[in-house]
Design an enzyme around this catalytic site. Structure first.
Site, mmCIF file in Angstrom:
data_model
loop_
_atom_site.group_PDB
_atom_site.id
_atom_site.type_symbol
_atom_site.label_atom_id
_atom_site.label_comp_id
_atom_site.label_asym_id
_atom_site.label_seq_id
_atom_site.Cartn_x
_atom_site.Cartn_y
_atom_site.Cartn_z
ATOM 1 C CG HIS A 1 -0.508 0.245 2.501
ATOM 2 N ND1 HIS A 1 -0.266 -0.749 3.418
ATOM 3 C CD2 HIS A 1 -0.210 1.401 3.143
ATOM 4 C CE1 HIS A 1 0.150 -0.234 4.561
ATOM 5 N NE2 HIS A 1 0.191 1.078 4.415
ATOM 6 C CB SER B 1 2.633 1.802 6.363
ATOM 7 O OG SER B 1 1.358 1.877 6.952
ATOM 8 C CG ASP C 1 0.287 -4.131 2.777
ATOM 9 O OD1 ASP C 1 0.870 -3.644 1.791
ATOM 10 O OD2 ASP C 1 -0.458 -3.471 3.517
#
Length: 738
Positions: A86, A653, A222
């Site tokens: 992402h 992230s 991810d």
């Protein structure tokens, strides 16, 4: 399988009483003084110097701020970077088209020559940090107004930054901490040639989609890979064919050892923003106004975008990254409000403030220093509701309309054209910049979609914001279009050059002030922004200054009131380290969540009629054969994700999850739904960090994508050297005990 379930339940029961999250996002400079002993008791086998050092290679040299919005880590001696899918989504989308859909199909560079450059993306390494609080605060004199204080601090931080930079190519910044009670200087080295190396298809990298976002159990791969390039001399350089892969000061060894309940884990990264010292008055405004307003506007915007994305593949690709960005925090604000309410955060904040007030009132000296702290904060929030609502509609509705946001970028050109002393060099520079921005904007733009967004979002702005805060353009909509926003939007898009790339570029060939100011989209943007800048923001300034002073005094007093507590500063996109353990948790009565998930869960959720849970055929085949390669755990399962109780937030992230030896065991990518209030109030029994297991990452790269050459770059750590797979023999190997 039954045995595994029994063991998981027992592990969960045994751990729930003792396995609490370790609150705190710690500055690596201070780890030796504040955290080293605690970390070593929990399982750290490194020293503070091996974590952060300016004299030798250390873990911090493998951690980068990726584009200022995510974290990435160096995992090979050739500058290979690992981050989240992402985080790479915008880059993947930029390189995608209907004919070459890397979002749907994935991308894997077979050679370095195939790696894709990404304009504007950078990898920033921390060189060093320094406590400059004493120098900065020496410039603050008693009796200064907040405006004078800010000016004095700005002057001294500018001097300190210039001195630290000298003639070097480094970037230097001074940031405030603890609401202006401390200041630290950061020196960075920034590389701007960052190339996309590999990314799985969305059916792996976004598996679960919006449904699973912020949720556990999770089965999302991810991750994505980039590579940092430098000039041949190792210095940062713009993209060029002669650039070479960066030779990093440190890269992280990659562990195949796996994780167990209770294992030590640390996360190193660049968390974006937390507000842990937010008062009850701030929590109240978030619950009553800020979060509901953001959710309401984003909910409408998402529905409008999805309608068009579902109808047209080209629109889907163009808006994929935009949609994901809006949706991520739409769900976040919903979850945060639920968390604040479920965990009774408002009441807890009020209790702390009552304790603080009692402590302050017990001493005349304390009253002199801190009696005004909470009253200042309270008054500032009570006075801010109307202006805050106007700001929210500006940010979410007006600037959520792309033609308004794009037209607004031309305001600097307007200023240059209005100048009595024409600066042709300045105008030429602005035109070149705007030409580049125009090409980028229209690559991922669909005017009919944006027109619908404008109709609905600007109508909402008109309906919900008090009339005294309406921009002047709304009066024109009332008079000329009888309040019909559909007709107004249609007219704007029919007449504005900003609805067309060709028209915008034609204007830039020969820009005229009169034509720019007459453009209906530019006029709307100017009206909305001017209303905010000239009327609403000036109302907010004294209120904000009052709040900043109150917060500074409150945090200052709180640290005096609790002298034995180890305080950590709010996240502010500077490097932090958090530490904790791998572990299960009980989200509610009668439910225990295991600390890890496997490929079995991917297949249990599989629904090829639902894009969020579709499984690619190749993954189906590998599952059918149970062809896990060397990446299975000791039970023969393929791990996908695991959870720890590390303290993280947005910006983390892509952060590496490391074991006690500093080996990479996973990549952080999300928080859990039950603790969505964590940015404001940390909940030790519920807070969890969701990570993709590094073994799943390697499995997808090697077995699914057939990109084993990337694995061969890495330094692999095996539990037993004899377990190595012959296919991976060229990779550097380390025994787990080393």
């Amino acid at each position: 399988m039954y045995k595994r379930l029994v063991l998981l339940v027992l592990a969960g029961v045994l751990s729930l009483g003792s396995l609490y999250a370790n609150e705190g996002m710690w500055l690596p400079l201070l780890v030796k003084r504040l955290n080293e002993a605690d970390m070593q008791k929990m399982g750290l086998q490194l020293t503070a110097e091996e974590i952060y050092s300016v004299n030798q290679s250390s873990l911090k040299d493998a951690i980068v701020s990726l584009g200022g919005f995510c974290t990435a880590e160096v995992i090979s001696s050739q500058g290979l970077l690992l981050t989240n899918h992402h985080c790479a989504y915008g880059a993947i989308q930029t390189h995608s088209s209907v004919e070459q859909d890397y979002l749907s199909d994935g991308f894997w560079a077979k050679t370095k020559a195939d790696e894709l450059p990404n304009k504007g993306l950078y990898a920033r390494f921390l060189v060093r940090m320094e406590d400059v609080s004493q120098q900065v605060l020496a410039a603050v004199k008693e009796g200064m107004s907040e405006e004078e204080r800010a000016a004095a601090i700005a002057a001294v931080t500018k001097t300190l930054s210039e001195q630290a930079k000298g003639n070097s190519h480094y970037d230097v910044v001074v940031r405030d901490f603890f609401h202006g009670n401390e200041f630290y200087l950061f020196v960075y080295e920034t590389f701007t040639d960052v190339r996309l190396v590999g990314a799985p298809p969305e059916s792996i990298g976004k598996y679960g989609g919006d449904t699973d976002n912020w949720m556990w159990p999770r089965h999302t791969g991810d991750f994505a890979l980039f590579r940092v390039y430098s000039a041949p001399d190792g210095k940062p350089a713009p993209y060029a064919a002669e650039n070479v892969p960066l030779k990093p000061k440190h890269h992280l060894p990659v562990s195949l050892q796996g994780v167990q309940e209770g294992d030590f884990a640390m996360v190193f990264g660049y968390p974006g923003s937390t507000d842990r010292y937010l008062t009850s008055y701030g929590v109240k405004q978030a619950l009553e106004q800020t979060n509901p307003t953001r959710v309401k506007i984003r909910d409408l915007r998402l529905k409008l975008l999805k309608e068009d994305m579902d109808k047209n593949k080209d629109v889907r690709i163009k808006y994929a990254s935009k949609y994901a960005s809006v949706a991520n925090y739409w769900k976040y604000f919903i979850g945060q409000s639920k968390g604040l309410e479920n965990l009774d955060v408002l009441s807890k904040k009020e209790t702390l403030e009552q304790e603080f007030t009692t402590w302050v009132n017990a001493s005349e000296d304390r009253k002199k220093q801190w009696a005004e702290a909470l009253p200042l904060v309270q008054q500032s929030y009570e006075q801010s509701y109307e202006a805050n609502l106007s700001y929210l509609y500006l940010a979410e509705a007006a600037l959520g309309t792309e033609i308004i946001r794009f037209a607004n970028t031309f305001r600097s050109l307007e200023t240059a054209l209005m100048s009595t002393e024409t600066d042709q060099a300045r105008i030429a520079s602005l035109i070149a910049s705007l030409q580049e921005r125009t090409s980028s904007h229209f690559k991922d733009y669909n005017a009919p979609t944006d027109r619908k967004v404008m109709e609905h979002l600007l109508r909402l702005y008109y309906q919900d914001v008090p009339k005294k805060d309406h921009p002047e353009i709304f009066q024109q909509v009332e008079k000329k279009y009888k309040g019909n926003f559909v007709k107004w939007a249609a007219d704007v898009f029919a007449k504005s050059m900003f609805a067309s790339e060709a028209a915008t570029l034609a204007f830039l060939q020969k820009p005229e002030l009169k034509k720019l100011q007459a453009d209906p989209a530019f006029a709307a943007a100017s009206s909305i922004i001017n209303k905010y800048n000239k009327e609403i923001y000036p109302r907010m300034q004294p209120i904000q200054a009052q709040r900043e002073k109150g917060n500074r005094l409150f945090v200052q007093g709180l640290r005096q009131m609790q002298p034995d507590r180890k305080f950590y500063p709010n996240a502010n996109s500077t490097m932090r380290l958090t530490y904790g353990t791998v572990g299960s948790y009980a989200p509610r009565d009668g439910v225990i969540y295991s600390y890890y998930t496997t490929m079995e869960g991917v297949m249990q959720k599989k629904d090829n009629s639902d894009p969020e849970f579709a499984v690619p055929p190749k993954l189906d085949e590998l599952y059918a054969r149970k062809d896990w390669g060397p990446y299975a755990n000791s039970q023969g399962e393929l791990p996908v994700a695991f959870i720890t109780n590390n303290d993280i937030t947005g910006g983390n992230s892509g952060s590496p999850v490391l074991d006690g030896k500093g080996h990479l065991i996973g990549v952080a990518f999300d928080g859990n739904w039950e603790a969505m209030s964590g940015d404001i109030a940390f909940e030790p029994q519920l807070q969890r960090c969701i990570n993709v297991d590094i073994r799943y990452v390697l499995f997808i790269i090697d077995k699914f994508a057939g990109a084993g050459h990337l694995v061969e770059e890495m330094t692999l750590v095996y539990p037993d050297k004899d377990q190595q797979d012959a296919k991976l023999a060229p990779a550097t190997l380390i025994k787990a005990g080393q």
